[in-house]
Motif scaffolding. Structure first.
Motif, PDB file in Angstrom:
ATOM      1  N   LYS A   1       2.250   1.611  -3.574  1.00  0.00           N
ATOM      2  CA  LYS A   1       1.272   2.465  -4.484  1.00  0.00           C
ATOM      3  C   LYS A   1       0.965   3.810  -4.307  1.00  0.00           C
ATOM      4  O   LYS A   1       0.961   4.560  -5.078  1.00  0.00           O
ATOM      5  N   GLN A   2       1.077   4.074  -2.918  1.00  0.00           N
ATOM      6  CA  GLN A   2       0.702   5.501  -2.561  1.00  0.00           C
ATOM      7  C   GLN A   2       2.242   6.401  -3.161  1.00  0.00           C
ATOM      8  O   GLN A   2       2.175   7.557  -3.705  1.00  0.00           O
ATOM      9  N   TYR A   3       3.316   5.971  -3.017  1.00  0.00           N
ATOM     10  CA  TYR A   3       4.378   6.743  -3.288  1.00  0.00           C
ATOM     11  C   TYR A   3       4.372   6.665  -4.848  1.00  0.00           C
ATOM     12  O   TYR A   3       4.871   7.857  -5.553  1.00  0.00           O
TER      13      TYR A   3
ATOM     14  N   GLN B   1       2.049   6.870  -6.851  1.00  0.00           N
ATOM     15  CA  GLN B   1       1.017   7.759  -7.256  1.00  0.00           C
ATOM     16  C   GLN B   1       1.465   9.235  -7.021  1.00  0.00           C
ATOM     17  O   GLN B   1       1.026  10.085  -7.838  1.00  0.00           O
ATOM     18  N   ALA B   2       2.276   9.295  -6.168  1.00  0.00           N
ATOM     19  CA  ALA B   2       2.752  10.755  -5.878  1.00  0.00           C
ATOM     20  C   ALA B   2       3.967  11.129  -6.712  1.00  0.00           C
ATOM     21  O   ALA B   2       4.178  12.354  -6.981  1.00  0.00           O
TER      22      ALA B   2
ATOM     23  N   GLU C   1       0.983  -0.959  -0.012  1.00  0.00           N
ATOM     24  CA  GLU C   1       0.194  -0.104  -0.022  1.00  0.00           C
ATOM     25  C   GLU C   1       0.752   1.130   0.025  1.00  0.00           C
ATOM     26  O   GLU C   1       0.684   2.136  -0.811  1.00  0.00           O
ATOM     27  N   MET C   2       1.956   1.292   0.740  1.00  0.00           N
ATOM     28  CA  MET C   2       2.786   2.477   0.867  1.00  0.00           C
ATOM     29  C   MET C   2       3.615   2.559  -0.512  1.00  0.00           C
ATOM     30  O   MET C   2       3.653   3.740  -1.061  1.00  0.00           O
TER      31      MET C   2
END
Length: 405
Positions: free
Chosen positions: A293-295, A297-298, A290-291
């Motif tokens: 994916k967030q990275y 996307q950012a 999950e981390m």
């Protein structure tokens, strides 16, 4: 502000919203209008007078190339052919006889004289931030002193007023200019130095070294191919395999799918960062999917041309680094530094001790051996800094930088 002007907002309207003085808004409005004129020639040749006006109003070659959809070197070649070139003005240092520095303009004549001495040009680090901090600036200062002691004229190019390299008496000549290809080439063509040193100002000069070399600039002393070999993670990884030097498992991802595949292969935790930024900006420890994916996307503009670097994060590791000076055939390691913080804290944010206090002698010997092997294999002439991590009683290489530290 810029977008509002492009959409037709008036000066008075923006003043009421922002309380920025109308004079400044008007200047921005005129630049927006000029840009709109340039955009009408996208994919076509810009008329001479419009090109001249754009340069006089501060449009960089690179920005004009983006607006027109053509290579930057094409804009530069036509500009030079038309005689649209920089002139330099002298800014005297108050109360100091013959003390001065120089800035460029496309609006005037060149008032900076040339000497007949042989010259060496040093590129500074620009604004101080992680990637090229104040320590790099003082490396440039020592370079200027050494060049002068060797009998050459030392020329400094830097744009930070709060550093020692931009003191009027540090170098023989100071060009107070941005660290861009366009600005450096103009100075190089004017001064015709023996060469340009890029390895004292941190990452900023290294980032433009290849473009400068392609334009005919002689880079001193480490070659641009060596710089690329150290900066290109895939090339560097293959060299470490050849030298049998351990390194954390790693990969480069140009998409979320590639990042997920690498994560499955390597295993969490991961150290991730964009491949196109200075120093450690954007670096993050990722603990799970999950981390990650967030990275991803950012990260802006993730692509095969602008990938993210993914390394296995070595938990509870001691980070250390070594500096070396080399002549292309041999290397000397004068210092090994032990970081106080655990690996994962960027070196620009951490403290270190010399000599190391917690690293066994066997690992110090290994670090010296690896450092010499890498410097010689890279063909470094000058300085190199190499960062290592010690984990589970084993020394791993993290990265090598063919520059001052």
């Amino acid at each position: 502000m810029y977008e509002a002007l492009r959409k037709g907002a008036s000066v008075d309207e923006l003043y009421r919203k922002t309380y920025i003085k109308p004079w400044f808004i008007q200047q921005m409005k005129e630049l927006v209008e000029l840009e709109e004129q340039v955009l009408r020639y996208k994919g076509k040749r810009l008329p001479e007078e419009l090109l001249r006006k754009a340069k006089q109003d501060g449009f960089a070659d690179r920005y004009l190339a983006q607006l027109l959809g053509v290579p930057e070197k094409e804009v530069r070649a036509r500009r030079n052919a038309l005689g649209i070139v920089k002139g330099w003005e002298v800014v005297p240092v108050s109360g100091v006889e013959r003390g001065a520095y120089y800035y460029s303009t496309y609006r005037g004549m060149d008032h900076v004289p040339l000497s007949s001495k042989k010259k060496i040009l040093v590129l500074g680090g620009g604004p101080n931030r992680i990637g090229q901090g104040i320590e790099f600036d003082y490396c440039c200062v020592h370079a200027a002193f050494a060049i002068r002691d060797a009998g050459y004229e030392s020329i400094m190019v830097n744009c930070n007023p709060e550093t020692v390299s931009t003191d009027y008496d540090t170098s023989d000549k100071l060009y107070f200019e941005p660290l861009t290809v366009e600005d450096i080439l103009a100075i190089y063509q004017k001064e015709k130095p023996e060469g340009v040193i890029v390895q004292f100002g941190g990452q900023t000069p290294l980032n433009i070294a290849a473009q400068l070399a392609e334009a005919g600039v002689r880079i001193l002393p480490t070659s641009t191919d060596t710089i690329d070999l150290a900066e290109d993670r895939d090339r560097f990884r293959k060299m470490m395999v050849k030298l049998q030097i351990p390194q954390p498992e790693s990969g480069m991802a140009g998409s979320l799918e590639e990042a997920m595949e690498i994560a499955v292969r390597i295993g969490y935790p991961l150290m991730v960062r964009p491949s196109y930024v200075l120093g450690g900006r954007g670096m993050k420890i990722v603990l799970d999917e999950e981390m990650l994916k967030q990275y991803v996307q950012a990260v802006v503009a993730l692509s095969p041309e602008r990938p993210i670097l993914i390394d296995k994060f070595l938990e509870d590791a001691i980070e250390t680094e070594a500096d070396a000076i080399a002549d292309g055939k041999d290397a000397f390691v004068p210092a090994i530094m032990e970081h106080i913080e655990y690996a994962g804290v960027h070196s620009g944010d951490s403290a270190c001790v010399i000599p190391p206090v917690n690293i066994p002698s066997k690992h110090l010997e290994t670090i010296e051996e690896y450092t010499r092997k890498i410097a010689i294999e890279l063909g470094v002439v000058g300085l190199i800094n190499i960062q290592y991590a010690i984990c589970d009683d084993r020394v791993y290489i993290l990265e090598a930088n063919p520059r001052a530290s």
